[in-house]
Design a protein around this motif. Structure first.
Motif, mmCIF file in Angstrom:
data_model
loop_
_atom_site.group_PDB
_atom_site.id
_atom_site.type_symbol
_atom_site.label_atom_id
_atom_site.label_comp_id
_atom_site.label_asym_id
_atom_site.label_seq_id
_atom_site.Cartn_x
_atom_site.Cartn_y
_atom_site.Cartn_z
ATOM 1 N N UNK A 1 40.538 30.326 41.219
ATOM 2 C CA UNK A 1 41.974 30.526 41.429
ATOM 3 C C UNK A 1 42.480 31.656 40.548
ATOM 4 N N UNK A 2 43.648 32.145 40.910
ATOM 5 C CA UNK A 2 44.263 33.222 40.139
ATOM 6 C C UNK A 2 44.949 32.649 38.904
ATOM 7 N N UNK A 3 44.844 33.328 37.782
ATOM 8 C CA UNK A 3 45.609 32.881 36.613
ATOM 9 C C UNK A 3 47.076 33.260 36.805
ATOM 10 N N UNK A 4 47.951 32.457 36.286
ATOM 11 C CA UNK A 4 49.385 32.788 36.387
ATOM 12 C C UNK A 4 49.954 32.895 34.987
ATOM 13 N N UNK A 5 50.844 33.835 34.805
ATOM 14 C CA UNK A 5 51.504 33.986 33.504
ATOM 15 C C UNK A 5 52.628 32.966 33.384
ATOM 16 N N UNK A 6 52.948 32.621 32.149
ATOM 17 C CA UNK A 6 54.074 31.716 31.842
ATOM 18 C C UNK A 6 53.983 30.384 32.582
ATOM 19 N N UNK A 7 52.767 29.921 32.739
ATOM 20 C CA UNK A 7 52.518 28.656 33.442
ATOM 21 C C UNK A 7 51.495 27.864 32.634
ATOM 22 N N UNK A 8 51.753 26.587 32.452
ATOM 23 C CA UNK A 8 50.750 25.776 31.762
ATOM 24 C C UNK A 8 49.581 25.484 32.690
ATOM 25 N N UNK B 1 37.661 39.080 42.563
ATOM 26 C CA UNK B 1 38.149 40.226 41.790
ATOM 27 C C UNK B 1 39.509 40.732 42.252
ATOM 28 N N UNK B 2 39.696 40.831 43.554
ATOM 29 C CA UNK B 2 40.952 41.424 44.043
ATOM 30 C C UNK B 2 42.012 40.386 44.407
ATOM 31 N N UNK B 3 41.688 39.095 44.216
ATOM 32 C CA UNK B 3 42.647 38.048 44.613
ATOM 33 C C UNK B 3 43.974 38.194 43.873
ATOM 34 N N UNK B 4 43.876 38.607 42.625
ATOM 35 C CA UNK B 4 45.069 38.565 41.772
ATOM 36 C C UNK B 4 45.679 39.937 41.554
ATOM 37 N N UNK B 5 45.324 40.872 42.400
ATOM 38 C CA UNK B 5 45.774 42.245 42.210
ATOM 39 C C UNK B 5 47.264 42.363 42.486
ATOM 40 N N UNK B 6 47.901 43.251 41.767
ATOM 41 C CA UNK B 6 49.290 43.602 42.063
ATOM 42 C C UNK B 6 49.310 44.199 43.467
ATOM 43 N N UNK B 7 49.929 43.493 44.387
ATOM 44 C CA UNK B 7 49.891 43.886 45.803
ATOM 45 C C UNK B 7 50.597 45.214 46.041
ATOM 46 N N UNK B 8 51.345 45.705 45.078
ATOM 47 C CA UNK B 8 52.066 46.969 45.284
ATOM 48 C C UNK B 8 51.337 48.171 44.694
ATOM 49 N N UNK B 9 50.169 47.941 44.107
ATOM 50 C CA UNK B 9 49.495 49.091 43.508
ATOM 51 C C UNK B 9 48.714 49.876 44.564
ATOM 52 N N UNK B 10 48.205 51.031 44.155
ATOM 53 C CA UNK B 10 47.512 51.924 45.077
ATOM 54 C C UNK B 10 46.354 51.199 45.759
ATOM 55 N N UNK B 11 46.250 51.406 47.061
ATOM 56 C CA UNK B 11 45.202 50.732 47.827
ATOM 57 C C UNK B 11 43.822 51.258 47.418
ATOM 58 N N UNK B 12 42.833 50.436 47.730
ATOM 59 C CA UNK B 12 41.487 50.713 47.216
ATOM 60 C C UNK B 12 40.522 51.016 48.358
ATOM 61 N N UNK B 13 39.637 51.954 48.080
ATOM 62 C CA UNK B 13 38.473 52.220 48.918
ATOM 63 C C UNK B 13 37.270 51.896 48.039
ATOM 64 N N UNK B 14 36.547 50.828 48.347
ATOM 65 C CA UNK B 14 35.333 50.554 47.564
ATOM 66 C C UNK B 14 34.222 51.364 48.234
#
Ligand code: AHR
Length: 872
Positions: free
Chosen positions: A173-180, A672-685
């Motif tokens: 799962x993705x880690x979340x900030x400010x969450x127990x 790896x990409x599950x938790x990515x900022x969805x607004x950042x530059x798209x990726x070409x692997x």
């Protein structure tokens, strides 16, 4: 699927008439367990075994945190450590401003079984942040916290008290900030694994057998690595327990305060609410001339060093026949590009009974097949008119001629175009890989005369019968993958070791005998550039794909780089190259393309500026990228430009990221990409591979590849394009260990990784469905849908079969009982395919029955499974 009294009916997914898959789909279990609901209750001591330490952090003042276990191992707050509101009890340890809490000495013996649990609350995500650890001398003996490489919570251990790569039980799962969040790490030497539980759910499990004892302090909020304090925790930590035993799932659930029934395995797929579209350009191919991928590989030319340019001193791959003397002759060039020829001094005995000339040994032999038509082309001249000249495919000892043809006469000047001959083998010709090509004469008038040869070429039938084309068996394998794009021409091959040995596209077009070629010094052999820009484009056309054109961007592998005005010609070259590909025939370079035989412009959408420019330690890429970006966007605003590393000077449309990973790391990186900022530059692997196996990956690597690719598909709103690398290796020139497809000059085979990719990308929907895997560590999953088809891929990297309870939520009506299962599996991690045993690992497809809204699929150990379900 009807249910009784609210309990989903048990279903069984079984194989229909396919004995080979017995055991794959077995007994059902009930599914549909309740959702995880958080609670702030702490476990009671009665639920738990005796603790080695327990810090409640309820003091709320001072610098001492008492240990409520029988061991009284109090921890001291260090640095900026302080107090905040608690998750369990009144207070928690606050490390928001830095600091840690340290207890003197190890709270338990980490060489034996142990468990550690903590409530954690991160103020900020990112980087390595360790919640709990025990110091060794150089590294911590375990790390419970957040990892940067996986981007998730993890429980990690190293093999010894030294810096090295870790065994990582990573969260799904993705880690979340400010969450127990409740984390529990378990080190279970008897089972040979470490486990990570998140909120009471088993999310990560990986092999670990090297337990060693950390003899240093017990640290809360930091770790040790390379002898120094690292991994500062930013946020809160509460209720830290350490146990000198393996906690059961029930005990971890109790510690996390969740009902145990919410922690049982379940793969829940939301059929009704797609997460996003599958990127329509996701799977592609990456090609560069490495391992004789082009020369002696997919480029079908059979003669090695046909242009005599591979060595300045010796006519390598050419040998004398019948007593001739061979040398390179710069006084008799063919043209400015091929500025030398092969000089063949014929012996005095040349004549009937003594055939004299030259032989070429090809790429580890010339391959011969029955009933096959070969095309030879060559330039030849002599010191006097002689003839005939025989061109023959014959056995290495010359005793057997498989096919031959003649040039009746050659004159004293090279002709304007090459002589062209057709050679046909008969139906009784054996298939052999060790033949040679000879060019000889038995004309007595040729005795003591000199023969000059240049551009001596031999082609077998090619894909789509393209002259100067590609090898059919290799193209068939690529086309079967249905790639959306081809990234070319590199890779390091694009860059060259020096600027002079870059892929200079203008030298790769036009008649092949007017191309000078260049040293492929990145990979150690000569490139004739017969596989040039137009051939790449026609290759793409033949695959019904699109090009991803990598343009040379002014940086060479050994560090040469060009900036300022000196960069302008390179930018212009890129503009010209784009015009050659896309321009109308009325444009300068479009006209050139038409003259080269392809009036119709090619489609082009993606252009990559350079390759792996993170290697450019001068930092010039920012400037170089901007120069290319501005010039290309000004003329071709619709083109999408790909940066090869992060840049600040301009905003690229995509960033190319490369990942060469150990299989275990590839498996662990499925999120790896599950938790990515969805607004950042798209990726070409643009390059990736799990590396194990030579020249092609073994099953273990294929499982890593499948898990990784499942993650890319799941995140194809972020990762728009992906391609494995390298694509090819000749078995006789395997300079890069692990490659997708390998071959000799006669046959080829595909790796299990090829099959894994084939399975995941050919059984792929158009939308990604949210799929949550609970308590299924070691499995990677992805669910997609196209119309009434649902594709569910499950990768099991472990050596035990796994029962996967599947729940399909939001079905409009139902799902057909009959489904299709395609499975790739094998007996061991190192099982693989080879040239002589190419079909050891191939996927098998069978019909299964028992599909329903809730069913259980039993996936075999070491397997990739794709279920195709039909929605009603
Ligand atoms: O794929 C092999 C090489 O790996 C490529 O040439 C380069 O881009 C990367 O370093």
């Amino acid at each position: 699927m009807p249910s009784e009294a609210g309990v989903p009916r048990r279903t069984v997914l079984t194989v229909l008439g396919a004995a080979s898959l017995a055991g794959t789909f077995a007994a059902a279990v009930p599914a549909g367990a309740a959702e995880l609901t958080g609670t702030s209750a702490s476990a009671t001591a009665a639920d738990l075994p005796a603790a080695a330490a327990h810090w409640t952090f309820d003091e709320g003042a001072g610098t001492l945190a008492a240990d409520s276990s029988a061991n009284s191992r109090s921890a001291t707050l260090q640095g900026a450590a302080g107090w905040d509101t608690g998750k369990v009890g009144t207070h928690s340890l606050s490390l928001t401003a830095g600091g840690n809490a340290t207890a003197s000495g190890p709270a338990l013996d980490t060489s034996k079984a142990f468990s550690v649990g903590a409530w954690v609350n991160l103020a900020q995500l990112g980087g390595y942040q360790t919640a709990v650890s025990v110091d060794g001398k150089v590294v911590s003996s375990f790390y419970l916290g957040l990892r940067d490489d996986t981007g998730t919570f993890a429980f990690a251990r190293l093999g010894s008290d030294a810096t090295q790569s870790a065994a990582v039980a990573a969260a799904a799962s993705a880690p979340a900030a400010n969450t127990w969040t409740h984390l529990a790490g378990v080190s279970d030497p008897a089972a040979g694994v470490i486990r990570l539980y998140v909120n009471g759910v088993l999310e990560g499990e990986t092999a670990y057998t090297a337990g060693w004892a950390g003899t240093g302090d017990t640290a809360i909020g930091r770790a040790l690595y390379g002898g120094g304090h690292v991994d500062q925790w930013h946020g809160l930590i509460d209720d830290v327990w350490m146990f000198p035993s393996v906690l059961t799932s029930e005990q971890v659930a109790a510690l996390a305060g969740v009902p145990v029934e919410t922690t049982t395995p379940l793969l829940s797929v939301d059929v009704a609410h797609p997460a996003h579209a599958v990127s329509p350009v996701l799977p592609g191919l990456m090609f560069e001339d490495i391992n004789h991928s082009g020369e002696g590989g997919i480029y079908a030319e059979l003669v090695q060093n046909r242009s005599m340019m591979a060595s300045d001193t010796t006519p390598v791959h050419w040998s004398a026949v019948g007593g001739t003397t061979l040398s390179l002759d710069t006084a008799n060039p063919l043209n400015a590009a091929l500025n030398r020829s092969l000089k063949v001094v014929l012996p005095s005995g040349t004549g009937a009974g003594n055939r004299a000339g030259v032989a070429n040994d090809g790429f580890w032999g010339i391959p011969v097949r029955p009933r096959t038509t070969y095309t030879a082309r060559l330039f030849a001249k002599a010191s006097r008119r002689i003839g005939p000249l025989r061109v023959a495919i014959e056995s290495a000892d010359g005793a057997t001629v498989y096919a031959s043809a003649h040039v009746p006469h050659i004159g004293t000047a090279f002709p304007g175009r090459p002589f062209e001959l057709t050679l046909r083998t008969g139906s009784r010709t054996p298939a052999v890989g060790d033949a040679r090509l000879t060019v000889t004469t038995a004309d007595p008038a040729a005795a003591r005369e000199t023969l000059w040869l240049q551009h001596v070429s031999l082609f077998p039938p090619t894909y789509n019968n393209r002259p100067n084309g590609l090898r059919v068996d290799l193209m068939d394998k690529l086309v079967a993958l249905r790639p959306k794009f081809l990234r070319f021409p590199g890779g390091n091959f694009l860059e060259g070791n020096t600027i002079a040995t870059r892929f200079n596209w203008k030298n790769t077009i036009g008649p092949v005998w007017e191309r000078p070629g260049h040293m492929d010094d990145a990979w150690g052999y000569w490139s004739t550039d017969g596989l040039g820009l137009l051939e790449y484009l026609e290759w793409v056309e033949d695959m019904h794909a699109q090009p991803v054109l990598a343009v040379y961007a002014g940086y060479a592998l050994k560090g040469d780089h060009v900036t300022g005005d000196a960069l302008k010609p390179f930018v212009q070259d890129a503009l010209d190259e784009i015009e050659y590909i896309t321009g109308p025939v009325t444009s300068t370079w479009g006209a050139r393309r038409a003259a080269d035989g392809h009036p119709k412009p090619f489609p082009l959408e993606y252009v990559e500026i350079g390759n792996e420019d993170w290697f450019d330690s001068s930092g010039s890429y920012n400037e170089r990228f901007a120069a290319f970006y501005d010039a290309i966007k000004a003329k071709y605003p619709h083109l999408k430009l790909i940066a090869t590393t992060s840049v600040t000077s301009r905003t690229p449309d995509l960033i190319d990221e490369h990942y060469y990973l150990a299989p275990s790391a590839a498996q662990a990186s499925t999120h790896k990409y599950d938790n990515r900022d969805r607004n950042s530059t798209k990726v070409f692997v643009g390059e990736w591979a799990a590396q194990e196996g030579r020249p092609t990956p073994d099953l273990n690597a294929a499982l890593g590849d499948a898990a990784w690719l499942a993650g890319l598909i799941r995140n194809s709103d972020q990762v728009l394009m992906e391609c494995y690398a390298p694509l090819f290796s000749h078995v006789k020139n395997n300079v890069w260990a692990t490659n997708l497809i390998a071959y000799d000059n006669l046959t080829s085979y595909v790796s299990p990784s090829y099959w894994a990719q084939h399975m995941l990308t050919s059984r792929l929907g158009t939308t990604v469905l949210p799929a949550t895997a609970r308590a299924l560590p070691g499995l990677a999953t992805v669910a997609t849908r196209a119309g009434n088809r649902l594709y569910l891929a499950v990768v099991n990297c472990g050596t035990e079969k796994v029962n996967v309870p599947v729940e399909l939520k939001g079905l409009a009506k139902g799902v057909k009982r009959q489904a299709t299962a395609t499975i790739l599996t094998g007996p061991s991690r190192t099982t693989t395919n080879t040239l002589t045993e190419p079909d050891t690992l191939v996927p098998r497809t069978s019909t299964v029955t028992g599909a329903a809204a809730s069913f259980t699929s039993t996936v075999p150990p070491l397997s990739v499974t794709v279920l195709e379900l039909v929605l009603t």
